[in-house]
Motif scaffolding. Sequence first.
Motif, PDB file in Angstrom:
ATOM      1  N   LEU A 199      -9.926   4.047  -4.695  1.00 13.60           N
ATOM      2  CA  LEU A 199      -9.313   4.443  -3.252  1.00 13.60           C
ATOM      3  C   LEU A 199      -8.901   5.955  -3.396  1.00 13.60           C
ATOM      4  N   PRO A 200      -9.372   6.551  -2.227  1.00 19.18           N
ATOM      5  CA  PRO A 200      -8.470   8.126  -2.294  1.00 19.18           C
ATOM      6  C   PRO A 200      -7.254   8.085  -2.276  1.00 19.18           C
ATOM      7  N   ILE A 201      -6.637   8.990  -2.965  1.00 19.78           N
ATOM      8  CA  ILE A 201      -5.100   9.197  -2.802  1.00 19.78           C
ATOM      9  C   ILE A 201      -4.942  10.648  -1.991  1.00 19.78           C
ATOM     10  N   PRO A 202      -3.339  10.471  -1.281  1.00 24.05           N
ATOM     11  CA  PRO A 202      -2.982  11.826  -0.701  1.00 24.05           C
ATOM     12  C   PRO A 202      -2.892  12.961  -1.724  1.00 24.05           C
ATOM     13  N   GLU A 203      -2.839  14.165  -1.058  1.00 25.38           N
ATOM     14  CA  GLU A 203      -2.462  15.298  -1.934  1.00 25.38           C
ATOM     15  C   GLU A 203      -1.289  15.295  -2.311  1.00 25.38           C
ATOM     16  N   GLY A 204      -0.973  16.146  -3.666  1.00 27.63           N
ATOM     17  CA  GLY A 204       0.512  16.363  -3.952  1.00 27.63           C
ATOM     18  C   GLY A 204       0.776  15.094  -5.202  1.00 27.63           C
ATOM     19  N   ALA A 205       1.620  15.703  -6.177  1.00 27.85           N
ATOM     20  CA  ALA A 205       1.980  14.889  -7.108  1.00 27.85           C
ATOM     21  C   ALA A 205       3.045  13.759  -6.774  1.00 27.85           C
ATOM     22  N   PRO A 206       2.795  12.554  -7.083  1.00 27.62           N
ATOM     23  CA  PRO A 206       4.012  11.435  -6.981  1.00 27.62           C
ATOM     24  C   PRO A 206       5.314  11.835  -7.500  1.00 27.62           C
ATOM     25  N   PRO A 261       0.746  -1.361   0.043  1.00 27.81           N
ATOM     26  CA  PRO A 261       0.071   0.051  -0.024  1.00 27.81           C
ATOM     27  C   PRO A 261       0.963   1.254  -0.135  1.00 27.81           C
ATOM     28  N   GLN A 262       2.014   1.223   0.696  1.00 22.66           N
ATOM     29  CA  GLN A 262       2.707   2.344   0.736  1.00 22.66           C
ATOM     30  C   GLN A 262       3.464   2.889  -0.635  1.00 22.66           C
ATOM     31  N   GLU A 263       3.728   1.772  -1.311  1.00 19.06           N
ATOM     32  CA  GLU A 263       4.492   1.958  -2.785  1.00 19.06           C
ATOM     33  C   GLU A 263       3.121   2.559  -3.484  1.00 19.06           C
ATOM     34  N   ALA A 264       2.089   1.888  -3.578  1.00 17.34           N
ATOM     35  CA  ALA A 264       0.718   2.531  -4.430  1.00 17.34           C
ATOM     36  C   ALA A 264       0.471   3.949  -4.031  1.00 17.34           C
ATOM     37  N   LEU A 265       0.631   4.341  -2.534  1.00 13.43           N
ATOM     38  CA  LEU A 265       0.180   5.892  -2.399  1.00 13.43           C
ATOM     39  C   LEU A 265       1.514   6.679  -2.679  1.00 13.43           C
ATOM     40  N   ARG A 266       2.455   6.248  -2.459  1.00 11.41           N
ATOM     41  CA  ARG A 266       3.666   7.113  -3.053  1.00 11.41           C
ATOM     42  C   ARG A 266       3.690   7.352  -4.480  1.00 11.41           C
ATOM     43  N   LEU A 267       3.321   6.436  -5.403  1.00  9.78           N
ATOM     44  CA  LEU A 267       3.443   6.537  -6.945  1.00  9.78           C
ATOM     45  C   LEU A 267       2.423   6.852  -7.663  1.00  9.78           C
ATOM     46  N   GLY A 268       1.093   6.411  -7.226  1.00 13.98           N
ATOM     47  CA  GLY A 268      -0.080   6.511  -8.017  1.00 13.98           C
ATOM     48  C   GLY A 268      -0.825   7.812  -8.085  1.00 13.98           C
ATOM     49  N   HIS A 269      -1.245   8.348  -9.411  1.00 20.61           N
ATOM     50  CA  HIS A 269      -2.327   9.082  -9.452  1.00 20.61           C
ATOM     51  C   HIS A 269      -3.661   8.630  -9.327  1.00 20.61           C
ATOM     52  N   HIS A 270      -3.942   7.411  -9.298  1.00 21.10           N
ATOM     53  CA  HIS A 270      -5.142   6.578  -9.255  1.00 21.10           C
ATOM     54  C   HIS A 270      -4.708   5.326  -8.452  1.00 21.10           C
ATOM     55  N   LEU A 271      -5.582   5.052  -7.508  1.00 18.91           N
ATOM     56  CA  LEU A 271      -5.539   3.530  -6.744  1.00 18.91           C
ATOM     57  C   LEU A 271      -6.728   2.872  -6.838  1.00 18.91           C
ATOM     58  N   PHE A 272      -6.724   1.487  -6.951  1.00 19.58           N
ATOM     59  CA  PHE A 272      -7.769   0.688  -7.059  1.00 19.58           C
ATOM     60  C   PHE A 272      -7.484  -0.366  -6.068  1.00 19.58           C
ATOM     61  N   LEU A 273      -8.397  -1.014  -5.582  1.00 14.68           N
ATOM     62  CA  LEU A 273      -8.442  -2.129  -4.621  1.00 14.68           C
ATOM     63  C   LEU A 273      -9.174  -3.312  -5.428  1.00 14.68           C
ATOM     64  N   MET A 274      -8.503  -4.281  -5.883  1.00 16.76           N
ATOM     65  CA  MET A 274      -8.927  -5.730  -6.501  1.00 16.76           C
ATOM     66  C   MET A 274      -9.829  -6.492  -5.574  1.00 16.76           C
ATOM     67  N   GLN A 275     -11.084  -6.629  -5.719  1.00 20.67           N
ATOM     68  CA  GLN A 275     -11.653  -7.542  -4.713  1.00 20.67           C
ATOM     69  C   GLN A 275     -12.557  -8.509  -5.274  1.00 20.67           C
ATOM     70  N   GLY A 276     -12.677  -9.594  -4.466  1.00 21.61           N
ATOM     71  CA  GLY A 276     -13.959 -10.534  -4.791  1.00 21.61           C
ATOM     72  C   GLY A 276     -13.718 -11.601  -5.894  1.00 21.61           C
ATOM     73  N   ARG A 277     -14.532 -12.273  -6.107  1.00 18.45           N
ATOM     74  CA  ARG A 277     -14.490 -13.440  -7.364  1.00 18.45           C
ATOM     75  C   ARG A 277     -16.160 -13.477  -7.872  1.00 18.45           C
ATOM     76  N   PRO A 278     -16.184 -12.899  -9.067  1.00 22.10           N
ATOM     77  CA  PRO A 278     -15.556 -12.187  -9.892  1.00 22.10           C
ATOM     78  C   PRO A 278     -15.023 -11.122  -9.540  1.00 22.10           C
ATOM     79  N   GLY A 279     -13.861 -10.736  -9.964  1.00 23.94           N
ATOM     80  CA  GLY A 279     -13.108  -9.570  -9.373  1.00 23.94           C
ATOM     81  C   GLY A 279     -13.686  -8.001  -9.876  1.00 23.94           C
ATOM     82  N   ARG A 280     -13.790  -7.280  -8.994  1.00 19.91           N
ATOM     83  CA  ARG A 280     -14.332  -5.861  -9.097  1.00 19.91           C
ATOM     84  C   ARG A 280     -13.169  -5.064  -8.737  1.00 19.91           C
ATOM     85  N   LEU A 281     -13.142  -3.764  -9.233  1.00 18.77           N
ATOM     86  CA  LEU A 281     -12.176  -2.683  -8.884  1.00 18.77           C
ATOM     87  C   LEU A 281     -12.839  -1.570  -8.021  1.00 18.77           C
ATOM     88  N   LYS A 282     -12.362  -1.377  -6.716  1.00 15.97           N
ATOM     89  CA  LYS A 282     -12.682  -0.232  -5.828  1.00 15.97           C
ATOM     90  C   LYS A 282     -11.887   0.880  -6.032  1.00 15.97           C
TER      91      LYS A 282
END
Length: 252
Positions: A218-225, A195-216
């Motif tokens: 996620l909110p991201i911190p302010e500021g550019a990566p 999660p830390q890597e995703a929060l450091r680098l992402g402009h957009h974050l998603f969580l893959m959940q369930g089967r069949p898979g769906r994408l949720k």
Amino acid sequence: MNKPGIHIKQLSLSFSGQKIPLFSQLDLTLQPGQWHCILGQSGCGKTTLLRLLADLLPKDVAWSGELSASDNQSISGRVAYMAQQDLLLPWLNVLDNVCFSFRLKQGKASAAVQERAIQLLHRVGLGEKLHARPSQLSGGMRQRVALVRTLIQDKPLVLMDEPFSALDAVTRYKLQDLAAELLAQRTVLLITHDPQEALRLGHHLFLMQGRPGRLKHLPIPEGAPPRAINAELAVKQQAIIEQLSSQGERNV
């Protein structure tokens, strides 16, 4: 460089012999020139999604849906893929490993390609290792070679499948910053368990959940990566860890 976005619409995908599909009516948009990070438990389909975009799916996979680029051109031939393993060929030196894709397609790398490779290797601190074999390099050095091999292909869409997960924390942090700088203006899809890597680098974050898979989304911190590790990032990281943990408990 043209910076295409990617649209995945109503994706359904299943492996032969499996009753429940891996994905069903999944939608995802990759914004041009930005980083997109997908988190999720092992086996939820993250790598399969990357392999779909890279046209690397095995023959026992059936899928339907719409897969298109925002510029209406073909995605084929415009994708670079960086795997978790560096996949360096032990009998080739660093420079030849970086230029290997050109050797496969053209028989040899042109002088211009080799010069570009040398420039990039200097840029990542490996200018003195051009003729070293992979066995003579540390894990972090090998991943830097793999990063340069990805960059030298000069593709607008870059797929990264947990490329830094096997590295120590300090090396991983440095390579995250380096990748963010060198892949600026590319459309990047990064699969990670961190999660830390995703929060450091992402402009957009998603969580893959369930089967069949769906994408949720996620909110991201302010500021550019790439973002510095601070209190806000730590709070969001803990929230994602709790979501991942609860998902894992449901799958037990």
